[in-house]
Design a protein around this motif. Structure first.
Motif, PDB file in Angstrom:
ATOM      1  N   GLU A   5      -8.022 -32.865  12.261  1.00  0.00           N
ATOM      2  CA  GLU A   5      -7.755 -33.137  10.857  1.00  0.00           C
ATOM      3  C   GLU A   5      -6.259 -32.969  10.629  1.00  0.00           C
ATOM      4  N   ILE A   6      -5.635 -33.975  10.009  1.00  0.00           N
ATOM      5  CA  ILE A   6      -4.206 -33.862   9.759  1.00  0.00           C
ATOM      6  C   ILE A   6      -3.878 -33.636   8.289  1.00  0.00           C
ATOM      7  N   GLU A   7      -4.869 -33.913   7.404  1.00  0.00           N
ATOM      8  CA  GLU A   7      -4.614 -33.710   5.981  1.00  0.00           C
ATOM      9  C   GLU A   7      -5.936 -33.621   5.241  1.00  0.00           C
ATOM     10  N   TYR A   8      -5.994 -32.743   4.245  1.00  0.00           N
ATOM     11  CA  TYR A   8      -7.151 -32.667   3.345  1.00  0.00           C
ATOM     12  C   TYR A   8      -6.626 -32.706   1.920  1.00  0.00           C
ATOM     13  N   ILE A   9      -7.214 -33.582   1.126  1.00  0.00           N
ATOM     14  CA  ILE A   9      -6.861 -33.681  -0.285  1.00  0.00           C
ATOM     15  C   ILE A   9      -8.158 -33.487  -1.062  1.00  0.00           C
ATOM     16  N   GLY A  10      -8.248 -32.406  -1.800  1.00  0.00           N
ATOM     17  CA  GLY A  10      -9.454 -32.168  -2.563  1.00  0.00           C
ATOM     18  C   GLY A  10      -9.572 -30.729  -3.024  1.00  0.00           C
ATOM     19  N   LYS A  11     -10.765 -30.407  -3.455  1.00  0.00           N
ATOM     20  CA  LYS A  11     -11.021 -29.085  -4.010  1.00  0.00           C
ATOM     21  C   LYS A  11     -11.247 -28.058  -2.909  1.00  0.00           C
ATOM     22  N   LYS A  16     -11.985 -22.752   1.607  1.00  0.00           N
ATOM     23  CA  LYS A  16     -12.718 -23.782   2.342  1.00  0.00           C
ATOM     24  C   LYS A  16     -12.859 -25.038   1.484  1.00  0.00           C
ATOM     25  N   LYS A  17     -12.996 -26.186   2.161  1.00  0.00           N
ATOM     26  CA  LYS A  17     -13.242 -27.436   1.446  1.00  0.00           C
ATOM     27  C   LYS A  17     -14.544 -27.269   0.657  1.00  0.00           C
ATOM     28  N   HIS A  18     -14.516 -27.643  -0.615  1.00  0.00           N
ATOM     29  CA  HIS A  18     -15.714 -27.482  -1.444  1.00  0.00           C
ATOM     30  C   HIS A  18     -15.614 -28.430  -2.632  1.00  0.00           C
ATOM     31  N   GLY A  19     -16.572 -29.333  -2.758  1.00  0.00           N
ATOM     32  CA  GLY A  19     -16.526 -30.345  -3.807  1.00  0.00           C
ATOM     33  C   GLY A  19     -16.069 -31.670  -3.226  1.00  0.00           C
ATOM     34  N   LYS A  20     -15.522 -32.522  -4.057  1.00  0.00           N
ATOM     35  CA  LYS A  20     -15.077 -33.852  -3.632  1.00  0.00           C
ATOM     36  C   LYS A  20     -13.727 -33.751  -2.912  1.00  0.00           C
ATOM     37  N   ASN A  37     -18.721 -25.302   1.360  1.00  0.00           N
ATOM     38  CA  ASN A  37     -18.327 -24.224   2.275  1.00  0.00           C
ATOM     39  C   ASN A  37     -17.667 -24.746   3.548  1.00  0.00           C
ATOM     40  N   GLY A  38     -16.815 -25.763   3.426  1.00  0.00           N
ATOM     41  CA  GLY A  38     -16.050 -26.286   4.551  1.00  0.00           C
ATOM     42  C   GLY A  38     -16.754 -27.327   5.395  1.00  0.00           C
TER      43      GLY A  38
END
Length: 64
Positions: A5-11, A16-20, A37-38
């Protein structure tokens, strides 16, 4: 195939990644969908290059 993974855009929730959200991967593909929860959760869409389109298969609920 394991992708970096090089980039995450979101909540984010508790770090941890959570939501859209959208994840961009090292091979220029991306995944846009829901996270809990990721982990990918429920409906989402992979955006692939033409070369990848013909070899993709898996079960998003099992994260494969």
């Amino acid at each position: 195939m394991i992708l970096d993974e090089i980039e995450y855009i979101g909540k984010i929730k508790q770090g941890k990644k959570h939501g859209k959200g959208i994840v961009k991967y090292s091979n220029i593909s991306s995944f846009e969908g829901n996270w809990e929860n990721g982990e990918k959760n429920g409906y989402g869409e992979y955006n692939l290059t033409l070369e990848q389109f013909f070899i993709l298969g898996g079960d998003n609920e099992k994260n494969i």
